[in-house]
Write an enzyme that holds these catalytic residues in place. Structure first.
Site, PDB file in Angstrom:
ATOM      1  N   HIS A  21      40.689  49.354  44.137  1.00 51.35           N
ATOM      2  CA  HIS A  21      40.368  49.706  44.475  1.00 51.35           C
ATOM      3  C   HIS A  21      39.080  50.105  44.855  1.00 51.35           C
ATOM      4  O   HIS A  21      37.985  50.427  45.769  1.00 51.35           O
ATOM      5  CB  HIS A  21      41.337  50.098  45.707  1.00 51.35           C
ATOM      6  CG  HIS A  21      41.956  49.745  45.949  1.00 51.35           C
ATOM      7  ND1 HIS A  21      43.003  50.542  47.232  1.00 51.35           N
ATOM      8  CD2 HIS A  21      43.258  48.553  45.614  1.00 51.35           C
ATOM      9  CE1 HIS A  21      44.434  49.155  47.750  1.00 51.35           C
ATOM     10  NE2 HIS A  21      44.488  48.456  46.772  1.00 51.35           N
ATOM     11  N   HIS A  50      49.218  41.463  41.159  1.00 52.72           N
ATOM     12  CA  HIS A  50      50.206  41.890  41.398  1.00 52.72           C
ATOM     13  C   HIS A  50      51.518  41.069  40.122  1.00 52.72           C
ATOM     14  O   HIS A  50      52.871  41.373  40.941  1.00 52.72           O
ATOM     15  CB  HIS A  50      50.875  40.999  42.823  1.00 52.72           C
ATOM     16  CG  HIS A  50      50.188  41.529  43.552  1.00 52.72           C
ATOM     17  ND1 HIS A  50      50.020  40.721  45.187  1.00 52.72           N
ATOM     18  CD2 HIS A  50      49.584  42.043  44.083  1.00 52.72           C
ATOM     19  CE1 HIS A  50      49.080  41.002  45.687  1.00 52.72           C
ATOM     20  NE2 HIS A  50      48.955  42.612  45.150  1.00 52.72           N
TER      21      HIS A  50
END
Length: 718
Positions: free
Chosen positions: A95, A261
């Site tokens: 992020h 993920h």
């Protein structure tokens, strides 16, 4: 009788300390804060601090060892999922880096900006305050020898290594900022998760320029679907557009989705509405922590972050092919998480294939997929890429490692800025490689040939300026080094006047070949020669500073598609707009000035000097407030501030400068000329340079600012 009088606060509130009132009075006023947002006064390390020298003292092996230990050192105040912080640290690094956008190079993990608002309080960054606090003991130990910016990204790298991935490498060199980047445009929405940035919700490409994220406060796309409504194919279109705006192709996008993920989980086991305020809005006793959670313990299995709840794979702390096996090995149906978020769950799954509970390995939990994960299965292009990865796990691991490296290093600029033992030897095209140029040629002889070439001052100066002005301090791309102005796509940009450019290059390139200099050096020297000629015409003999050594890039070294984002659509310095835009020409000039790393005084002196040098785009006469064009005088400022002149608008958007007595038109002008007399701040600088004693200062300041632009991308000199 004693009378008690309420104590008066000794500090004046409101207008003295805040610009809010001023901004509300004049909402269209230019905001020059963007040119000074990293003022040295905010940096506590002082002007003599050299981060690169500090890095030389860093024990990289010891730091990496400590980070490996951190991954499994579960803390009671914020326990690690399955005893590993890998997923949390990967998300923190992801992020930080993922806020980068190609359009203007802003965002990214290169400055440690995740520590400050608004990013520290974005809805997409819930719980990352905990990740940074877990890192604090490591930062405390190594002090100024490692920046927060480097440490945040390195923690993500080490997290992947701890999970079993062979990473592609790592480069230190990111320097911290010390206050928020308040003037970066993240969108016009006033509410978190607002979505007012599309002309049409049905057209992913209609996303407002220069934004990449789909909603205010998100890094990429909404994991629940477009606007929070699940539809994997529509989400695929948004994923493709968003990642393209980060300079990622379809294969890199699929790899990052799958690999990102593979480790960790989503958190939504509770009522998200009960979370406390974000980091910036929290009370002082929270000590910078946001989103305090009253659900159960408030952490561990009771954590609420994205609102989606569950892991993607059977073994969420291990690098494997589990994401592919889970996604393509099951049919999926829509469900709601305990927090009320849309997520996809298997229609049927054996208990042994379920991930374990984060606290109790004897309990199995239902795995999940987000709408973005499902997009990889539904979209035919992404599906085909995933099939390729599944057939060759080693290829997938390598592709992901390279894409992760690109994601986390994209905003660092050329490889010469990287530092440390793990910098890959391979040159990557997205790093904009430029070979080292020659420096042993006769500079004086080259300048003599340029001076005798017959090219005008305006042609020499404009070509050098156009070559250098592409530099962006946001991601350290562009600039004169490499002479990419002679390559596609730059040679065909309207702002570079292709016919004029071709004429000048036809003369300068043979000079470079004959002298052994690079074309890049000769272009910069040509600009210097033009300025020296112009200074002499103004009565001053000067020699501009020059450092040889620029190299010439080739087409093979140039990622032409990603260079499209560097095309200037306006250049206030050369008095040019490609077309009319929603924002004013002067706002566009401020934005370009900030990207080039210039201050307001430098902007003023350069613009005034380029006008009188005859460097306007297309040779227009707008703003050339002098009868001595080609002489580097302060005439632009003298005549701009001369009260014998009157300024009148025309119907075509231009302005006339008329003699007040005779009414005769003396010059024409654009908004980008008149703003230097109309804006109170810019006028103060203009008046300084218009003074009778200012010619020598003007010349000195112009040369210093010009040299700064020409050397902006010379990281070998810094």
């Amino acid at each position: 009788m004693d009378v008690k009088v309420a104590a008066k606060c000794p500090v004046m509130h409101g207008g003295v300390t805040s610009l809010a009132g001023v901004a509300s009075w004049w909402p269209n006023a230019l905001n020059f804060d963007i040119l000074h947002q990293h003022d040295s006064k905010t940096n506590p390390l002082g002007k003599d601090f050299n981060y690169r020298e500090e890095l030389k003292k860093l024990d990289v092996a010891a730091l990496k060892k400590d980070l490996h230990a951190l991954m499994t050192d579960s803390q009671e105040w914020w326990p690690a999922d399955w005893g590993s912080y890998a997923g949390l640290m990967i998300r923190m690094a992801w992020h930080a880096a993922g806020s980068y956008r190609l359009a203007d190079g802003r965002g990214g993990g290169g400055t440690g900006n995740q520590r400050f608002a608004p990013l520290n309080s974005w809805p997409d960054n819930v719980s990352l305050d905990k990740a940074r606090r877990l890192l604090w003991p490591v930062k405390k130990k190594y002090g100024n020898k490692v920046s927060w910016a480097d440490l945040i990204i390195l923690a993500g790298n080490i997290a992947y290594e701890s999970a079993g991935l062979k990473t592609f490498g790592f480069g230190f060199g990111r320097e911290d900022i010390w206050h928020p980047e308040k003037d970066v445009y993240w969108g016009a929405e006033k509410d978190w998760l607002g979505r007012g940035r599309y002309e049409s919700d049905d057209d992913a490409k209609s996303l407002e320029h220069p934004l990449a994220a789909v909603q205010m406060g998100l890094i990429y796309v909404n994991p629940e679907g477009v606007g929070g409504r699940p539809d994997p194919q529509r989400t695929a279109y948004e994923v493709r557009e968003t990642f393209a705006r980060m300079a990622m192709d379809d294969e890199e996008t699929a790899a990052l989705t799958a690999g990102g993920h593979t480790i960790g989980k989503c958190h939504g086991n509770g009522d998200a509405k009960l979370l406390g305020p974000d980091c910036e809005g929290a009370n002082v006793e929270n000590q910078g922590f946001g989103w305090l959670n009253p659900n159960g313990k408030g952490c561990g299995r009771d954590t609420v972050t994205s609102g989606i709840e569950g892991a993607w794979t059977s073994h969420p702390t291990t690098w494997d092919m589990g994401w592919f096996e889970m996604l393509f090995g099951h049919e999926w149906e829509l469900k709601k998480s305990p927090a009320g978020a849309w997520q996809w769950q298997p229609v049927a799954i054996e208990e042994k294939d379920m991930p374990a509970d984060v606290e109790d390995p004897s309990i199995r939990r239902m795995p999940i997929m987000t709408d973005a994960d499902m997009a990889m299965k539904v979209d035919p292009v992404y599906n085909a890429i995933c099939q390729k990865f599944m057939a060759d796990p080693a290829y997938f691991a390598d592709t992901f490692a390279r894409a992760w490296f690109k994601l986390t290093h994209r905003d660092m600029g050329p490889k010469v800025r990287y530092f440390g033992p793990d910098v890959p030897q391979e040159d990557l095209i997205w790093q904009d490689p430029v070979p080292v140029g020659p420096s042993d040629y006769d500079v004086k002889a080259v300048k003599a040939k340029i001076a005798a070439s017959g090219l005008s001052v305006g042609e020499l100066v404009a070509t050098a300026w156009d070559s250098a002005r592409t530099y962006r301090g946001s991601d350290m791309r562009g600039g004169a080094n490499g002479a990419r102005i002679r390559l596609a796509p730059q040679k065909d940009w309207a702002g570079n006047e292709p016919k004029r450019l071709a004429k000048v290059l036809k003369i300068l390139e043979p000079i470079a070949a004959e002298s052994g200099a690079s074309v890049a050096d000769v272009i910069v020297l040509a600009g210097n020669v033009g300025i020296e000629k112009a200074a002499k015409a103004a009565g001053f003999d000067v020699t501009l500073p020059f450092a040889p050594g620029r190299g010439d890039a080739t087409d093979e070294m140039t990622d032409a598609a990603s260079f499209d984002a560097l095309e200037p659509l306006a250049d206030g310095y050369r008095n040019w707009l490609k077309q009319d835009y929603a924002v004013s020409p002067e706002e566009l000039m401020l934005d370009r000035t900030q990207l080039m790393g210039l201050t307001a005084p430098e902007m003023v002196v350069l613009a005034g000097g380029l006008r009188v040098l005859g460097a306007n785009h297309g040779g227009t006469r707008h703003g050339v407030f002098t009868h001595r064009e080609g002489a580097l005088t302060n005439d632009f400022f003298v005549n701009l501030t001369d009260m014998h002149n009157a300024w009148k608008p025309r119907d075509d958007g231009l302005y006339e400068v008329r003699d007040r007595k005779t009414g005769k038109v003396r010059w024409t002008a654009t908004r980008m000329d008149l703003v230097f007399g109309a804006n109170s701040i810019l006028r103060a600088y203009a008046e300084l340079y218009a003074q009778d004693d200012a010619q020598e200062k003007f010349l000195r300041d112009f040369i210093a600012a010009w040299t700064k632009v020409m050397n902006a991308d010379r990281f070998d000199l810094k």
